[in-house]
Design a protein around this motif. Sequence first.
Motif, mmCIF file in Angstrom:
data_model
loop_
_atom_site.group_PDB
_atom_site.id
_atom_site.type_symbol
_atom_site.label_atom_id
_atom_site.label_comp_id
_atom_site.label_asym_id
_atom_site.label_seq_id
_atom_site.Cartn_x
_atom_site.Cartn_y
_atom_site.Cartn_z
ATOM 1 N N ALA A 73 2.036 -3.817 7.173
ATOM 2 C CA ALA A 73 1.752 -4.087 8.589
ATOM 3 C C ALA A 73 2.568 -5.300 9.020
ATOM 4 C CB ALA A 73 0.261 -4.346 8.784
ATOM 5 N N TRP A 74 2.956 -5.326 10.295
ATOM 6 C CA TRP A 74 3.790 -6.395 10.836
ATOM 7 C C TRP A 74 3.209 -6.851 12.179
ATOM 8 C CZ3 TRP A 74 7.900 -9.275 9.322
ATOM 9 C CH2 TRP A 74 8.655 -9.918 10.302
ATOM 10 N N CYS A 75 3.000 -8.140 12.330
ATOM 11 C CA CYS A 75 2.489 -8.683 13.590
ATOM 12 C C CYS A 75 2.832 -10.172 13.658
ATOM 13 C CB CYS A 75 0.982 -8.481 13.699
ATOM 14 S SG CYS A 75 0.279 -9.057 15.265
ATOM 15 N N GLN A 79 4.669 -10.244 7.828
ATOM 16 C CA GLN A 79 4.041 -9.111 7.163
ATOM 17 C C GLN A 79 2.581 -9.422 6.878
ATOM 18 O OE1 GLN A 79 6.008 -7.348 3.804
ATOM 19 N NE2 GLN A 79 8.049 -7.770 4.609
ATOM 20 N N LEU A 80 1.753 -8.405 7.034
ATOM 21 C CA LEU A 80 0.332 -8.536 6.751
ATOM 22 C C LEU A 80 0.000 -7.691 5.542
ATOM 23 C CD1 LEU A 80 -0.962 -7.897 10.380
ATOM 24 C CD2 LEU A 80 -0.465 -10.116 9.333
ATOM 25 N N LYS A 82 -3.004 -6.806 2.333
ATOM 26 C CA LYS A 82 -4.427 -6.476 2.230
ATOM 27 C C LYS A 82 -5.158 -7.788 1.980
ATOM 28 C CE LYS A 82 -3.011 -2.189 0.118
ATOM 29 N NZ LYS A 82 -2.786 -1.517 -1.150
ATOM 30 N N MET A 92 -7.799 -12.871 9.199
ATOM 31 C CA MET A 92 -6.765 -11.921 9.602
ATOM 32 C C MET A 92 -7.151 -11.195 10.879
ATOM 33 S SD MET A 92 -5.045 -8.860 7.314
ATOM 34 C CE MET A 92 -4.221 -9.981 6.186
ATOM 35 N N LEU A 96 -5.451 -11.099 14.635
ATOM 36 C CA LEU A 96 -4.961 -9.820 15.160
ATOM 37 C C LEU A 96 -5.666 -9.392 16.441
ATOM 38 C CD1 LEU A 96 -4.602 -7.797 11.842
ATOM 39 C CD2 LEU A 96 -2.806 -8.943 13.163
ATOM 40 N N ILE A 101 0.176 -4.279 16.566
ATOM 41 C CA ILE A 101 0.579 -4.304 15.160
ATOM 42 C C ILE A 101 1.422 -3.077 14.872
ATOM 43 C CG2 ILE A 101 -0.245 -4.454 12.770
ATOM 44 C CD1 ILE A 101 -3.033 -5.112 14.054
ATOM 45 N N PHE A 103 2.667 -0.643 11.877
ATOM 46 C CA PHE A 103 2.404 -0.225 10.500
ATOM 47 C C PHE A 103 3.562 0.650 10.034
ATOM 48 C CE2 PHE A 103 -1.814 -1.331 11.906
ATOM 49 C CZ PHE A 103 -2.441 -1.824 10.772
ATOM 50 N N GLY A 151 -3.915 -5.201 7.051
ATOM 51 C CA GLY A 151 -4.432 -5.642 8.336
ATOM 52 C C GLY A 151 -5.937 -5.574 8.460
#
Length: 194
Positions: A73-75, A79-80, A82, A92, A96, A101, A103, A151
Amino acid sequence: MSLGIILASTSVFRQQQLSTLGINFIAAKPIFDETPLADESAAHTAFRLAVGKAQSLAQVYPQHLIIGADQVAWCGGKQLGKPMSVAKAQIMLAELSGQQIEFYSAICLLNTFSGSLKTHVDKTVVQMRELSSEQITRYLAREPDAIFCAGAAKSEGLGAALLVRIDGSDPNALIGLPIFWLVSALMENGVAVI
């Protein structure tokens, strides 16, 4: 020649997804370092890890079809992963809240008999709902497996309530396994999925 199918993943979610196709497979733990590289894009990290997981099992499973998959995931320019704990998941999800986001769900099919490798990266864009700290706490209490999801959003469960919108070509990809692409790849390799 019928080749056995290996899922290079210990993810319960991916195993459940693959099970819906009604094909026989073995889930095997890949032996691969999943640490992202410095300055690596989220799409490339997911791609590299999916391929690396499949290739790590090639010697163990010759004459097989090995499915490798990974999701990043990217936001907010990062990178995000677990969260792996409730405390990290709370932080997190607070970050968010109200954000968009991306994915990246990468998948590959490695034919260890022929040596062919097919790859695909599916992008899904998610708009998160504005969340209060109370909502985040309730969500994590009711959806404890969310800490094992990129995420912390388990979209196939209560995590759907965290979302306002999903844009993508395969709704399965957000769970972790782009099924639409996988079915085509398996059929190209002689697997009678349907």
